[in-house]
Design a protein around this motif. Structure first.
Motif, PDB file in Angstrom:
ATOM      1  N   THR A 136       0.827  -1.208   0.000  1.00  6.05           N
ATOM      2  CA  THR A 136       0.000   0.000   0.000  1.00  6.05           C
ATOM      3  C   THR A 136       0.856   1.250   0.000  1.00  6.05           C
ATOM      4  OG1 THR A 136      -1.763  -1.177   1.186  1.00  6.05           O
ATOM      5  CG2 THR A 136      -1.813   1.241   1.258  1.00  6.05           C
ATOM      6  N   PHE A 140       1.080   4.123  -2.856  1.00 10.63           N
ATOM      7  CA  PHE A 140       0.962   5.542  -2.521  1.00 10.63           C
ATOM      8  C   PHE A 140       2.072   6.340  -3.191  1.00 10.63           C
ATOM      9  CE2 PHE A 140       2.488   8.846   0.524  1.00 10.63           C
ATOM     10  CZ  PHE A 140       1.427   9.735   0.427  1.00 10.63           C
ATOM     11  N   LEU A 183      -3.486  -2.464  -4.706  1.00 13.98           N
ATOM     12  CA  LEU A 183      -4.341  -1.949  -3.651  1.00 13.98           C
ATOM     13  C   LEU A 183      -5.564  -2.838  -3.439  1.00 13.98           C
ATOM     14  CD1 LEU A 183      -4.066   1.881  -4.327  1.00 13.98           C
ATOM     15  CD2 LEU A 183      -3.039   0.581  -2.457  1.00 13.98           C
ATOM     16  N   LEU A 208      -7.083   4.910  -1.263  1.00 10.04           N
ATOM     17  CA  LEU A 208      -6.018   5.268  -2.197  1.00 10.04           C
ATOM     18  C   LEU A 208      -6.312   4.739  -3.597  1.00 10.04           C
ATOM     19  CD1 LEU A 208      -2.803   4.751  -0.018  1.00 10.04           C
ATOM     20  CD2 LEU A 208      -3.808   6.919  -0.749  1.00 10.04           C
ATOM     21  N   ARG A 211      -8.672   7.191  -5.085  1.00 14.41           N
ATOM     22  CA  ARG A 211      -7.927   8.375  -5.533  1.00 14.41           C
ATOM     23  C   ARG A 211      -7.195   8.100  -6.835  1.00 14.41           C
ATOM     24  NH1 ARG A 211      -3.276  10.748  -1.673  1.00 14.41           N
ATOM     25  NH2 ARG A 211      -5.077  11.513  -0.476  1.00 14.41           N
ATOM     26  N   TYR A 389      -2.751  12.474   5.129  1.00 16.23           N
ATOM     27  CA  TYR A 389      -2.625  12.103   3.720  1.00 16.23           C
ATOM     28  C   TYR A 389      -3.955  11.688   3.092  1.00 16.23           C
ATOM     29  CZ  TYR A 389       2.444  11.961   4.433  1.00 16.23           C
ATOM     30  OH  TYR A 389       3.744  12.282   4.710  1.00 16.23           O
ATOM     31  N   LEU A 390      -4.878  11.198   3.905  1.00 15.64           N
ATOM     32  CA  LEU A 390      -6.169  10.750   3.363  1.00 15.64           C
ATOM     33  C   LEU A 390      -7.234  10.900   4.436  1.00 15.64           C
ATOM     34  CD1 LEU A 390      -7.814   9.318   1.076  1.00 15.64           C
ATOM     35  CD2 LEU A 390      -7.208   7.144   2.186  1.00 15.64           C
TER      36      LEU A 390
END
Length: 530
Positions: A136, A140, A183, A208, A211, A389-390
């Motif tokens: 993960t 990222f 992911l 993620l 995104r 970050y998220l």
């Protein structure tokens, strides 16, 4: 995250070349032998923590939006200013450091994945989970690499010096496929909740992916991944927007993925990075700009301030605005952490007077309030707030935008529910969105991302994927509009006439491949225009 001792195991991505021919024949001293390490579960945890420890500090985090249109990097002698103005070339230090930073995460993850199976006696569930975490974090890194540089080398194993000197660029479409697959599989192997705060979870992997697929314009995949996060039932919108960026909201379920910090033990200095000059002189680095402040609509009507029916009063420009403005930006009249009133008007005599010839005084009339906690005032270099970050809000925005772009039956009440859930926080309370018109919703969701996620490092990537750079970036920096004290009814807008931002659509939708990487690797090609 628990207070494990973090052991950094010398994950190296930058290859140093020397004229000394014996350099590459020496025994590496930058890593531990598998005879000494990779023996126990504790070793695996230490190594996993080492990947997390690479995640960046406030310099990287708080500078990204200055490279777009909503913030300004006020130290004009730094490399960041060149990036903001788009006058950089492939030798710029920021361009090079971002490449190295993300590839450090990639190589650390690769090394972890290659070595964890050397540990013979290990709980299988822990092994699977730690592998999923590493995948993960690697994904990222690749999301950001693609959005910054376009096609980049897809590296899934540690490289020798010779391999690193010849690896070619990989099509971004192939890397998007890789990210989606990684992911998806990682989400299946991760728990919905981690005991150690800061470790990635099932929701983070899916968030993620949402995104990444939004960025890749794979809207059905983005919508599906975002909906999967929503269906987990683990994350929810925090009732207080302001608390998310202060200690009260540090462990909110809305904050899905954040770099972990702690006062005294592992602090950062974002307070000093944003601080008004009257609090700490010669510290402030980044300030808000007019496009951001103007983006906050009127609360009673929900209309943009340039709409005659909005209720906007030029003489009282901050009255009755979207409350996220007040939680994100210091404007004149606000109370500062030292109890004093901020005054940035010309010739007012305070340390924040925009006419003061000091480079750390705001030239726009505003400062950032996000992450500036009163609790850090006594020591602005010892901040323990986690850098986000998220957030779940982004997942809802991704679901809404992906549905809007899919069009047709995908534009339904669920889109409005996602948007209004964000807007209805107790300390925000904006009017509900009711339109189902695709064009109107597209404009709404783009404006929502701008104000909701301001200074969270995502604005540049939004501009790039929407292809709006040539419309929003070029020109001078503009700031507050104020009424001249000696000439009532006459309003002046602050403008930095000598600071001009460029943007060429044939060149600036990507950063260049760093010169030092091209110098080391003949198989790398440069992006257009550089």
């Amino acid at each position: 995250m628990k207070s494990y001792k973090i052991l950094y195991i010398g994950f190296i991505t930058v290859i140093f070349i020397s004229c000394n021919n014996d350099l590459l024949n020496t025994i590496p001293k930058d890593r531990l032998s598998s005879a000494l390490f990779w023996q126990t579960e504790e070793d695996a945890i230490y190594a996993s923590n080492g990947i997390y420890s690479i995640l960046g500090n406030q310099w990287r985090y708080a500078s990204m939006d200055a490279y777009a249109d909503i913030a300004h990097y006020i130290l004009q002698w730094r490399a960041e200013s060149e990036v903001e103005k788009h006058t950089f070339d492939a030798s710029n230090n920021v361009i090079a450091s971002e490449w190295s930073y993300y590839y450090t995460i990639v190589q650390a993850s690769n090394s972890f994945l290659e070595n964890i199976d050397l540990i013979a006696e290990m709980n299988d569930e822990l092994r699977v989970r730690l592998k999923a975490e590493a995948k993960t974090l690697r994904a990222f890194a690749y999301i950001n690499l693609i959005m910054l540089y376009g096609d980049v080398p897809l590296v899934t194993n540690t490289l020798s010096v010779e391999e690193a000197k010849s690896v070619p660029r990989t099509s971004k479409d192939i890397i998007w496929d890789f990210i989606s697959e990684e992911l998806t599989s990682s989400a299946a192997d991760l728990p919905a909740i981690q005991e150690d705060k800061g470790r990635v979870t099932k929701g983070v992997a899916l968030g993620l992916k949402a995104r990444a697929m939004l960025y890749a314009e794979r809207y059905a995949e983005a919508q599906s991944a975002a909906k999967a996060v929503m269906d987990l039932g683990v994350h929810q919108i925090n009732n207080s927007y302001a608390a998310l960026f202060d200690y009260a909201g540090k462990n909110s379920s809305e904050i899905m993925f954040a770099r972990q910090y702690a006062k005294d033990l592992n602090p950062h200095s974002i307070f000093a990075f944003f601080t008004p000059n009257s609090l700490y002189t010669q510290q402030c680095q980044v300030v808000p700009t007019k496009p951001l402040v103007d983006a906050y609509t009127m609360k009673p009507t929900g209309l943009p301030i340039d709409n005659p029916a909005s209720g906007f009063d030029q003489a009282n420009p901050y009255n009755n605005r979207d409350p996220r403005l007040y939680h994100t930006i210091y404007t004149s009249g606000d109370i500062l952490p030292n109890g004093r009133v901020l005054n940035t008007l010309p010739s007012n005599g305070s340390g924040d007077d925009i006419t003061i010839s000091a480079e750390n005084v705001t030239p726009t009339g505003w400062y950032f309030k996000k992450y500036v906690s009163d609790a850090d005032y006594a020591n602005p270099w010892n901040c323990g707030l986690n850098l986000i970050y998220l957030r779940y809000a982004e997942v809802l925005l991704t679901y809404a935008e992906a549905s809007i772009e899919l069009g047709g039956a995908a534009i339904n009440q669920s889109v409005l529910d996602a948007l209004n859930e964000i807007r209805s926080r107790d300390d925000v309370g904006m009017p509900d969105i009711t339109t189902l018109n695709q064009d109107e919703l597209r404009e709404i969701v783009r404006k929502e991302r701008m104000v909701e996620l301001a200074m969270e490092g995502l604005r540049l990537f939004d501009i790039r994927r929407w292809k709006t750079g040539e419309m929003v970036i070029p020109g001078t920096i503009k700031g507050m509009t104020y009424e001249q004290p000696n000439n009532p009814g006459t309003f002046v807008t602050v403008e930095l006439t000598g600071y001009v931002k460029e943007f060429r659509p044939d060149k600036h939708y990507l950063w260049p491949i760093p010169f030092r990487e091209l110098d080391l690797n003949d198989n790398l090609t440069q992006n257009p225009g550089f």
